[in-house]
Design an enzyme around this catalytic site. Structure first.
Site, mmCIF file in Angstrom:
data_model
loop_
_atom_site.group_PDB
_atom_site.id
_atom_site.type_symbol
_atom_site.label_atom_id
_atom_site.label_comp_id
_atom_site.label_asym_id
_atom_site.label_seq_id
_atom_site.Cartn_x
_atom_site.Cartn_y
_atom_site.Cartn_z
ATOM 1 N N ASP A 262 1.024 -1.462 0.412
ATOM 2 C CA ASP A 262 0.071 0.096 -0.107
ATOM 3 C C ASP A 262 0.895 1.165 -0.063
ATOM 4 O OD1 ASP A 262 -2.311 1.171 -0.040
ATOM 5 O OD2 ASP A 262 -2.647 1.521 2.016
ATOM 6 N N ALA A 266 0.372 9.193 1.159
ATOM 7 C CA ALA A 266 -0.248 9.320 2.428
ATOM 8 C C ALA A 266 0.293 8.306 3.300
ATOM 9 C CB ALA A 266 -1.984 8.780 2.280
#
Length: 1024
Positions: A262, A266
């Protein structure tokens, strides 16, 4: 609402939902600052996303669930509620919420003992109730704890507080890379508006960060690196340095066997002195772990816009460290272009973009990007993992070389590769262009040759024109006479052909009609054959005539398979090629062609190297390589074509119908799985069952019946011989008679001899052994539990739906000594549905799973259908509880005991052994040897000689879920009720002791499958 206000609202919503897609929703104050005057819209959108992410909106399976237990029913306090009420998790005092998503929330917290600020990640409700989510959450902490690198956030501690799992991580001060990118994008948009307003005045964009100024380090206030928007060349060096630091952190994780999965802006924090710090290993995959995967095969894991093509095809391609390299390449692309390489209006469209489209040219989006840096990004974004950087270290090294003005290792994609990839994406267009190219080349060559010959021929022809003119005049007269004679002959020939064609058409139509009728008849016959075979269960002597008649009746049908296959081939030859409507019929040949193509491409490697220099000179493919490539493309396209009858609908229907018939007949005649083989096995067993269970063992049955009649415990019960059972004698401990089920036993074991009793006198379970039934005496027993110590069946943990305690009278019945094993299920069914099948193994377990373990992941519907075909059934609730209680006086809470400290002798439940995999230790003080289910019979038996009536797996019962106010019927104890839900009893390896009590009841829909759900077969007694 004015148009200006409407446009501002739309701009805010676009920004907000872009943050949602990036998993980077900001604080309310930031949105209000960026969009003043839109406070109500900000509150509305934040409220919408919180409602979508609120786990308390999930439907609970029961109105009043037990305190702990199975994953579908285990209650837990929502972490958000715990925080609101107490203001702390564990010893950590919560100061403010930093953010969160669907899996949990992150808080800024402080350890009051040492004053350390931490980032506290808390699992959300629903995920805290999920075994896989809890394991993944605990695994995140364990995986991250392995890592010690300045570019990876450290883990201080992990644990649970009142059922709320948490992880205390290093609180990294700084802002996310996603926030930096958003700020740069806003600056770029503002600069564009200013430029427009100043009527085209070109202003150089300001640089937020300067790493060096006049040979000195920048002041501390500017030490945190950032970049302009769009970045200029100096800012690109800073970006390269940031991404290089992130790549080195990821490489450290990869070297420890962890793949992040992932990677996105962010999940990076920009720091003044450490570069980028990687956060959140919650979706990481541990390549070195021995335990089971917590993500189902094929799950799409990650944030869509940053996912690699292989993450979207998880069932077909292994996801490894190179997937993180791809996501880091997307992040670097976004830093340089202030937009992601792939964007779409929907998730499905975005997936298609990522898989099928090449990334846009970075230098067209930002002309200031150096060529070497663009090549690094392009190399990281290669579609196939083998073509991109093979490690994050390799990418980091190229970024270092770029910063140091050294030659990079990656090379731009050449013209051959670009052409080949374009052809892969557009095979039809490539084939068409190849055809046009070859045709134009041929025409050019022919034209050139003809032009040379024409000049010479003109000279020769000029000298003969006079002679030809005279000759032509003579021939013209002769030709007219010959044409007249020929035309008459052709008329006669056409007339004869038309008459012959009419006769042939009449015969063909008659044959076609006959073939169509035969096909439709055989399709109907095949459906009838399958339906009739499905009704001929269980194996029984009375079925022999029906099974023999079935074979005789349908043998001609299956014998016609060869004829139908030849007819299909012949009909297909008359159809036109190049049609994709029936692609399913050519999957096998197509895969073979693809394999052949792969081999051919491997052989092109040396040719590509040899012709590369020539290709660079003229920008075209070399002739030999081009022709080879075109031939391969042509072969590939041809391999995808099938036959069809374009406008002739009747013939197309006939072709498709015949293909379906051939496929179905082929499946029915398969060696073991086909219905023909199944009927043959049933016929063989129906002929043998009476002889092998009754006739050959008549003396054994007489001895057994006499012993039962004289045993006081059976009260003079007279048992006649039971078809399909073989007596095994009484259990030495319980004294109850036991029988082997002939239909479920593998008689190749022990050369067909009856199983012997071991040194302990019991018939132990093996992988090949059939069901062992215990004859339970008829009579009355007290069913249920209640909380009054002065009354029968006292149980302090009893719930209202276990009472009132009542007397139930049952007839004698047979119930399995063990839970049904995976070996017994798979021998009959031909497949094993278990989630933990033979060979499943985790490090803390003593041995891997084998066929002696209980069948699980079966629904009530599955169990009922299979048992009916064996002439068996599920026990009623009353039959199950009578067998489990075993006439214990006083009645015990669990099998064999009411003392929870002794339960380790009798049951496999969730104790401290489960902490090795993070299952939670739901029964402190209990520790058995099995983290998952154990082989049946691994623990002590109850008073009737039955094993595992407490723990191991839940066991389905026949009854519909009904209140205890509904009286069980005399005889078998069945409760007649209209409820859809069905009952399971006995607890499991995943639950605590309180859920494994003999009176505890659980209801589920009959179609549910669960790795905690199994069965214990029962059988009625034939009295005629």
């Amino acid at each position: 609402m004015s148009r200006e206000h409407w446009e501002r609202v739309e701009a805010f919503r676009k920004s907000f939902w872009n943050d949602v897609q990036m998993d980077a929703v900001r604080e309310r104050s930031e949105y209000v600052r960026d969009f003043p005057g839109l406070e109500s819209e900000v509150d509305a959108e934040l409220g919408n996303i919180r409602t979508l992410l609120d786990p308390r909106r999930q439907r609970r399976p029961h109105a009043t669930p037990p305190p702990t237990g199975r994953s579908t029913e285990m209650p837990s306090r929502p972490p958000k509620e715990a925080v609101d009420r107490e203001g702390r998790i564990g010893r950590y005092v919560l100061e403010k919420e930093l953010g969160g998503g669907g899996q949990g929330r992150v808080y800024l917290a402080r350890d009051p003992e040492i004053g350390l600020a931490v980032a506290l990640k808390v699992l959300s409700l629903g995920h805290a109730m999920s075994v896989q989510a809890r394991l993944r959450f605990k695994g995140e902490a364990e995986k991250a704890a392995k890592l010690n690198h300045p570019n990876i956030a450290r883990v201080h501690e992990w644990g649970e507080d009142q059922g709320v799992p948490f992880i205390a991580m290093e609180f990294v001060r700084g802002e996310t890379l996603a926030a930096r990118i958003r700020q740069s994008a806003r600056t770029a948009e503002t600069s564009a508006h200013v430029s427009e307003a100043s009527q085209g005045v070109d202003k150089e964009p300001s640089r937020v960060c300067d790493l060096m100024h006049e040979g000195k380090k920048r002041p501390a206030a500017q030490a945190s690196p950032s970049f302009t928007s769009p970045p200029d060349r100096r800012a690109m060096l800073e970006i390269a340095e940031l991404i290089e630091s992130a790549a080195r952190g990821l490489h450290e994780a990869h070297e420890h066997g962890l793949v992040h999965r992932d990677v996105k802006p962010a999940n990076f924090i920009v720091t003044p002195d450490r570069g980028l710090v990687v956060l959140d290993f919650g979706l990481a995959h541990d390549d070195s772990a021995d335990g089971p995967s917590l993500t189902l095969t094929g799950d799409v894991i990650g944030t869509p816009a940053y996912m690699s093509p292989e993450q979207l095809a998880a069932k077909r391609i292994t996801v490894d460290r190179r997937s993180d390299v791809y996501s880091l390449g997307v992040t670097l692309f976004e830093c340089l272009a202030l937009r992601r390489p792939f964007e779409a209006a929907s998730r499905e469209a975005l997936f298609q973009e990522i898989v099928a489209r090449e990334a846009p040219d970075l230098r067209k989006l930002n002309r200031k990007v150096p060529a070497d840096l663009a090549v690094i990004v392009q190399h990281a974004l290669e579609k196939h993992p083998d073509q991109r950087y093979q490690s994050a270290h390799d990418m980091a090294e190229d970024l270092r070389r770029f910063r140091k003005h050294e030659p990079i290792v990656a090379r731009p994609v050449g013209s051959i590769t670009r052409s080949w990839r374009w052809a892969q994406r557009k095979p039809a267009t490539a084939a068409l262009l190849a055809t046009v190219f070859v045709a134009l080349t041929t025409i050019a060559v022919i034209t050139s040759l003809n032009s040379r010959r024409t000049n010479k021929l003109n000279e020769e022809l000029s000298s003969t024109n006079i002679e030809l003119k005279t000759t032509n005049e003579r021939l013209e007269l002769a030709t007219k006479e010959a044409e007249a004679r020929t035309e008459e002959a052709l008329r006669n020939e056409r007339r004869a052909q038309e008459e012959s064609a009419a006769k042939d058409a009449a015969l063909r139509d008659k044959a076609t009609a006959l073939s169509k009728y035969e096909r439709m008849t055989d399709i109907r016959r095949l459906a009838n054959a399958q339906a009739e075979a499905d009704r001929m269960w269980p194996v029984h002597p009375d079925l022999v005539p029906s099974l023999e008649a079935w074979q005789e009746k349908y043998a001609p049908l299956f014998a016609r398979l060869a004829d139908h296959r030849r007819a299909l081939d012949a009909l297909g030859e008359t159809a036109a090629p190049n049609h994709d409507a029936g692609r399913g019929r050519i999957l096998g040949p197509m895969f073979a062609r693809i394999a052949k193509l792969a081999g051919a491409l491997a052989g092109l490697h040396e040719e590509v190297a040899a012709e590369r220099s020539a290709e660079k000179k003229n920008g075209q493919l070399g002739p030999e390589l081009r022709d080879r490539l075109l031939a391969i493309l042509h072969e590939t396209i041809e391999s995808r074509s099938i036959r069809n009858f374009e406008d002739n609908v009747d013939r197309q229907i006939a072709l498709d119908t015949l293909a379906t018939l051939v496929a179905d007949l082929t499946a029915c005649t398969a060696d073991r799985a086909g219905v023909v083989a199944s009927v043959a096995r049933r016929l063989d067993r129906s002929r043998r069952i009476e002889k092998e269970t009754l006739q050959e063992r008549a003396a054994l049955w007489r001895e057994t019946s006499a012993r039962i009649a004289s045993t006081p415990r059976y009260g003079g019960f007279s048992l006649k011989p039971q078809l399909g059972l073989v007596p095994l004698g009484p259990d030495p401990e319980s004294g109850l008679e036991e029988f082997l089920d002939w239909r479920t036993h593998d008689w190749s074991e022990n050369d067909g001899a009856l199983p012997d009793r071991g040194a302990d006198g019991r018939v132990a379970m093996t992988e090949a052994r059939g069901i062992v039934f215990v004859l339970i005496p008829g009579g009355a027993f007290l069913m249920g539990a209640q909380t009054d110590p002065g009354k029968p069946n006292f149980d302090p943990g009893a719930t209202p739906d276990e009472s009132p305690v009542r007397e139930v009278v049952l007839s004698p019945y047979l119930i399995s000594k063990y839970e049904m094993t995976q070996g017994q299920w798979s021998r009959f069914d031909g497949a094993n549905p278990a989630r933990y099948p033979p060979g499943f193994f985790v490090t803390p377990m003593k041995k891997p799973v084998d066929l002696r373990h209980p069948a699980e992941f079966v629904s009530w519907d599955d169990a009922t259908r299979r048992l009916e075909r064996l002439g068996l059934s599920l026990p009623t609730e009353a039959q199950w509880e009578r067998a489990a209680r075993a006439d214990s006086i006083p009645a015990t809470r669990w099998a064999g005991t009411s003392d929870v400290s002794e339960l380790v002798r009798f049951a496999n439940i969730n104790g401290s052994e489960s902490t090795l995999l993070g299952f939670g230790n739901l029964e402190p003080g209990h520790e058995d040897e099995w983290i998952f289910h154990a082989p049946v019979g691994s623990f002590a038996a109850n008073g009737f000689g039955l094993f595992d009536t407490t723990g191991n797996v839940w066991e389905w019962c026949r009854d519909a879920f009904a209140s205890y106010n509904v009286d069980p019927a005399p005889g078998d104890g069945l409760r007649d009720h209209a409820s859809r839900d069905r009952i399971s009893r006995g607890g499991s390896f995943f639950g605590p002791a309180i859920l494994a009590r003999l009176a505890y009841r659980v209801s589920d829909v009959p179609s549910i499958r669960d790795d905690l759900l199994g069965l214990r077969p029962a059988r009625g007694i034939t009295t005629e």
